[in-house]
Design a protein around this motif. Structure first.
Motif, PDB file in Angstrom:
ATOM      1  N   GLY A 107       0.801  -1.216   0.000  1.00  0.00           N
ATOM      2  CA  GLY A 107       0.000   0.000   0.000  1.00  0.00           C
ATOM      3  C   GLY A 107       0.832   1.264   0.000  1.00  0.00           C
ATOM      4  O   GLY A 107       2.022   1.264  -0.314  1.00  0.00           O
ATOM      5  N   ASP A 108       0.194   2.335   0.390  1.00  0.00           N
ATOM      6  CA  ASP A 108       0.761   3.685   0.391  1.00  0.00           C
ATOM      7  C   ASP A 108       1.547   3.896   1.684  1.00  0.00           C
ATOM      8  O   ASP A 108       0.993   3.786   2.780  1.00  0.00           O
ATOM      9  CB  ASP A 108      -0.386   4.688   0.284  1.00  0.00           C
ATOM     10  N   ALA A 111       0.263   6.567   4.188  1.00  0.00           N
ATOM     11  CA  ALA A 111      -1.148   6.251   4.370  1.00  0.00           C
ATOM     12  C   ALA A 111      -1.758   6.961   5.574  1.00  0.00           C
ATOM     13  O   ALA A 111      -1.100   7.170   6.595  1.00  0.00           O
ATOM     14  CB  ALA A 111      -1.327   4.743   4.512  1.00  0.00           C
ATOM     15  N   ASP A 140     -11.470  -4.943  -0.396  1.00  0.00           N
ATOM     16  CA  ASP A 140     -11.398  -3.894  -1.412  1.00  0.00           C
ATOM     17  C   ASP A 140     -12.747  -3.207  -1.585  1.00  0.00           C
ATOM     18  O   ASP A 140     -12.820  -1.977  -1.744  1.00  0.00           O
ATOM     19  CB  ASP A 140     -10.922  -4.477  -2.741  1.00  0.00           C
ATOM     20  N   ASP A 149      -8.740   2.950  -1.614  1.00  0.00           N
ATOM     21  CA  ASP A 149      -8.243   1.696  -2.183  1.00  0.00           C
ATOM     22  C   ASP A 149      -6.876   1.412  -1.601  1.00  0.00           C
ATOM     23  O   ASP A 149      -6.232   2.296  -1.021  1.00  0.00           O
ATOM     24  CB  ASP A 149      -8.199   1.725  -3.721  1.00  0.00           C
ATOM     25  N   ARG A 150      -6.406   0.173  -1.756  1.00  0.00           N
ATOM     26  CA  ARG A 150      -5.193  -0.254  -1.073  1.00  0.00           C
ATOM     27  C   ARG A 150      -3.921   0.408  -1.598  1.00  0.00           C
ATOM     28  O   ARG A 150      -2.861   0.269  -0.984  1.00  0.00           O
ATOM     29  CB  ARG A 150      -5.051  -1.776  -1.103  1.00  0.00           C
ATOM     30  N   GLY A 151      -3.998   1.124  -2.684  1.00  0.00           N
ATOM     31  CA  GLY A 151      -2.821   1.808  -3.200  1.00  0.00           C
ATOM     32  C   GLY A 151      -2.811   3.300  -2.922  1.00  0.00           C
ATOM     33  O   GLY A 151      -1.868   3.993  -3.284  1.00  0.00           O
ATOM     34  N   ASN A 152      -3.860   3.820  -2.291  1.00  0.00           N
ATOM     35  CA  ASN A 152      -3.988   5.259  -2.105  1.00  0.00           C
ATOM     36  C   ASN A 152      -4.457   5.564  -0.692  1.00  0.00           C
ATOM     37  O   ASN A 152      -5.611   5.311  -0.342  1.00  0.00           O
ATOM     38  CB  ASN A 152      -4.968   5.840  -3.125  1.00  0.00           C
ATOM     39  N   VAL A 154      -3.914   4.096   1.965  1.00  0.00           N
ATOM     40  CA  VAL A 154      -4.186   2.891   2.748  1.00  0.00           C
ATOM     41  C   VAL A 154      -2.956   1.999   2.717  1.00  0.00           C
ATOM     42  O   VAL A 154      -2.339   1.806   1.657  1.00  0.00           O
ATOM     43  CB  VAL A 154      -5.394   2.109   2.190  1.00  0.00           C
ATOM     44  N   TYR A 155      -2.577   1.471   3.885  1.00  0.00           N
ATOM     45  CA  TYR A 155      -1.533   0.462   3.964  1.00  0.00           C
ATOM     46  C   TYR A 155      -2.112  -0.749   4.675  1.00  0.00           C
ATOM     47  O   TYR A 155      -2.866  -0.606   5.650  1.00  0.00           O
ATOM     48  CB  TYR A 155      -0.302   0.964   4.717  1.00  0.00           C
ATOM     49  N   ILE A 156      -1.789  -1.957   4.177  1.00  0.00           N
ATOM     50  CA  ILE A 156      -2.344  -3.196   4.711  1.00  0.00           C
ATOM     51  C   ILE A 156      -1.203  -4.094   5.168  1.00  0.00           C
ATOM     52  O   ILE A 156      -0.236  -4.319   4.427  1.00  0.00           O
ATOM     53  CB  ILE A 156      -3.191  -3.931   3.658  1.00  0.00           C
TER      54      ILE A 156
END
Length: 263
Positions: A107-108, A111, A140, A149-152, A154-156
């Motif tokens: 992710g980001d 975040a 998602d 979303d997981r790329g913006n 957000v970190y998972i």
């Protein structure tokens, strides 16, 4: 605080199977309780009394495991790249013998949201990424319902970076070995909100034996960061009525995140 949902969010909620309702309000906050150093494994904890059999609720007892201060300090000084390399080469517990890939996180790295799950499953172990497969698709959808979303932003990540064989429950010693990695991820990220998904993620972050049903719906903190407890997407796939409760948890997390951003 009420949420104004546009048509796109309403469509995403319908895909989650959630009927719209007012998000709950949060109660008052509760106060939270380099030279090279070897990353040798922490010595095993003394023999503890037998633990209850694993179950979804109530949670199994969380047994405290001693931490190695030198190892924790070494991890705390690592950069993102150093931390990822340390996780990739970690042999601090027996899970290294059966894993295909470590699952560091995705992710980001700037975040606002940190999503913390329990442990990698089979698909995560194969792909080296958290929350894939059907549970990942549901996550998602949950994020998209909030415009995320997981790329913006957000970190998972997971509490464990390696898959327990057969997707068994994490062992306290395994959680203890991985906990410094997760703490360092939190230090590097400095997110505005943490969403803990699933029983073992909640146990690791809050050190609580209470079931999720008693912990959700209110604000907690981890390392001074607001934290909200909710169900794991894999659990929601088996228990569809609890999707509405998970949506309420997302609303609370969004409210706390916005309040934290304004502070």
């Amino acid at each position: 605080m009420s949420l104004v949902l546009d048509d796109r969010r309403r469509a995403m909620l319908a895909e989650m199977g959630v009927r719209l309702f007012e998000a709950p309000s949060a109660p008052p906050a509760v106060a939270p309780a380099a030279s090279a150093v070897s990353l040798a494994p922490i010595p095993p904890a003394p023999e503890a009394r037998p633990q209850p059999a694993p179950s979804e609720s109530p949670a199994a007892r969380r047994v405290p495991v001693p931490q190695d201060p030198a190892r924790a300090a070494a991890i705390e000084a690592m950069s993102w790249d150093e931390l990822e390399q340390a996780v990739a080469g970690c042999e601090a517990c027996g899970l290294c013998a059966s894993r295909r890939n470590t699952v560091f996180g995705v992710g980001d790295r700037q975040a606002d949201w940190l999503i913390v799950g329990e442990a990698p499953g089979e698909n995560e172990d194969l792909q080296g990424e958290p929350f894939v497969g059907q549970a990942g698709k549901l996550l998602d959808n949950m994020l998209r319902s909030l415009g995320l979303d997981r790329g913006n932003k957000v970190y998972i990540a997971n509490v464990l970076k390696c898959r327990p064989p057969g997707n068994r429950n994490p062992d306290p010693q395994e959680v203890a070995q991985c906990e410094p990695y997760l703490r360092r991820q939190v230090q590097l990220l400095q997110p505005r909100i943490i969403l803990a998904m699933g029983r073992f993620a909640v146990q690791a972050l809050l050190g609580s034996d209470e079931p999720i049903g008693k912990l959700r719906g209110r604000r907690h903190e981890y390392m001074g960061i607001p934290l909200v407890v909710t169900y794991h997407p894999a659990y929601l796939l088996r228990n569809l009525p609890d999707k509405a409760r998970a949506w309420a948890d997302l609303c609370l997390a969004l409210e706390l995140m916005r309040g934290n951003a304004a502070a």
